[in-house]
Design an enzyme around this catalytic site. Structure first.
Site, PDB file in Angstrom:
ATOM      1  N   HIS A 123       0.821  -1.211   0.000  1.00  0.00           N
ATOM      2  CA  HIS A 123       0.000   0.000   0.000  1.00  0.00           C
ATOM      3  C   HIS A 123       0.861   1.271   0.000  1.00  0.00           C
ATOM      4  O   HIS A 123       0.404   2.346   0.375  1.00  0.00           O
ATOM      5  CB  HIS A 123      -0.969  -0.005   1.187  1.00  0.00           C
ATOM      6  CG  HIS A 123      -2.063  -1.035   1.033  1.00  0.00           C
ATOM      7  ND1 HIS A 123      -2.865  -1.445   2.055  1.00  0.00           N
ATOM      8  CD2 HIS A 123      -2.473  -1.746  -0.056  1.00  0.00           C
ATOM      9  CE1 HIS A 123      -3.725  -2.372   1.611  1.00  0.00           C
ATOM     10  NE2 HIS A 123      -3.498  -2.567   0.345  1.00  0.00           N
ATOM     11  N   CYS A 131       4.823  15.569  -7.319  1.00  0.00           N
ATOM     12  CA  CYS A 131       3.921  16.558  -7.903  1.00  0.00           C
ATOM     13  C   CYS A 131       3.154  15.888  -9.035  1.00  0.00           C
ATOM     14  O   CYS A 131       3.743  15.295  -9.929  1.00  0.00           O
ATOM     15  CB  CYS A 131       4.725  17.751  -8.427  1.00  0.00           C
ATOM     16  SG  CYS A 131       3.729  18.869  -9.434  1.00  0.00           S
ATOM     17  N   CYS A 134       4.224  18.079 -12.554  1.00  0.00           N
ATOM     18  CA  CYS A 134       5.548  18.050 -13.191  1.00  0.00           C
ATOM     19  C   CYS A 134       6.376  16.833 -12.748  1.00  0.00           C
ATOM     20  O   CYS A 134       7.456  16.596 -13.275  1.00  0.00           O
ATOM     21  CB  CYS A 134       6.327  19.346 -12.917  1.00  0.00           C
ATOM     22  SG  CYS A 134       6.975  19.483 -11.233  1.00  0.00           S
ATOM     23  N   SER A 195      -7.244  -8.689   8.728  1.00  0.00           N
ATOM     24  CA  SER A 195      -8.545  -9.359   8.659  1.00  0.00           C
ATOM     25  C   SER A 195      -8.789  -9.916   7.256  1.00  0.00           C
ATOM     26  O   SER A 195      -9.807 -10.556   7.014  1.00  0.00           O
ATOM     27  CB  SER A 195      -9.653  -8.383   9.046  1.00  0.00           C
ATOM     28  OG  SER A 195      -9.561  -7.213   8.269  1.00  0.00           O
TER      29      SER A 195
HETATM   30 ZN   LIG Z   1       5.309  20.516 -10.023  1.00  0.00          ZN
END
Ligand SMILES: [Zn+2]
Length: 248
Positions: A123, A131, A134, A195
């Protein structure tokens, strides 16, 4: 009928095994105060975070504030905790060469802190963020310092939204191919504090060709079978007893 296993029997199976794999969920960390998101004391319940919103990718793109409110709380909790006896038990088995790999659903860093090295974090986690516009990457410290002072952090260069590499609902899990290979190669699988309700990770125990030992406080979504052993017990108490049996 579910077949129950004692710490002594678990220790005997560990001694006979050569390539153990552990699959861990939130229940391994609840003893130190990391919220079990789905349990009765889960952060979602006690602090009123709704997991459907907090970790939903579309909701995040629409309004990232609930996720960052959760993150700020989560990082403040994570900072003040130490690995449990069970985390340390697994790290010791790895250093002995007995345990080959930990596959974890957790994002709380505790396996790393306990000293485990071969970890598949299906996970994801907060180690890196990027970002969404970009692609600029942030490390953990950058994310943490920005989250402490800003309600929602944005990229300094392009003003794009920053997203930690935590796997959200609707996103693919990480390292699933590696996790499947590890489970298939294992000669003993430990399922600890999960679980087994979140897929596709919950499907891993059924892929094992070896005995499976499930230790979890509460019900588990795995059918009984000839090679499946269950302990509905407190993890730390159980593995402290296993550790004592291994030494005797
Ligand atoms: Zn950026």
């Amino acid at each position: 009928m579910q077949r129950t296993i004692s710490p002594q029997e678990c220790a005997e199976m560990l001694m006979a095994a050569e390539r153990v794999v552990a699959l861990t969920g939130a229940g391994i960390s609840t003893a130190v105060g990391v919220p079990d998101f789905r349990g009765p004391n889960g952060l979602y319940v006690t602090r009123r975070y709704d997991p459907e919103t907090v970790f939903d990718i579309d909701a995040f793109l629409h309004d990232p504030k609930p996720f960052y409110d959760f993150t700020r709380d989560f990082l403040s909790v994570v900072d003040s905790i130490e690995p449990t006896a069970t985390h340390r038990f697994l790290a010791r088995r790895e250093s002995e060469g007995k345990l080959h790999c930990v596959v974890t659903q957790n994002i709380d860093f505790l396996h790393q802190r306990a000293g485990s090295e071969n970890i598949i974090s299906v996970h994801g986690g907060y180690w890196t963020s990027r970002c969404l516009q970009c692609g600029q990457e942030w490390n953990f410290e950058t994310l943490r310092s920005r989250v402490e002072t800003e309600s929602v952090p944005f990229c300094k260069d392009c003003k794009g939204l920053i997203k930690p590499d935590v796997v959200f609902f609707g996103e693919a899990v990480r390292g699933m191919d590696r996790a499947v290979a590890e489970v298939e190669e294992a000669d003993l699988l430990l399922v600890l504090g999960s679980s087994l309700t979140v897929y596709p990770v919950a499907s891993l125990p059924a892929m094992a060709r070896c005995p499976v030992i499930v230790v979890n406080k509460g019900p588990v979504g795995l059918m009984p079978g000839p090679n499946r052993f269950f302990a509905d017990e407190d993890l730390d108490e159980f593995f402290e007893a296993v550790g004592a049996a291994l030494k005797s």
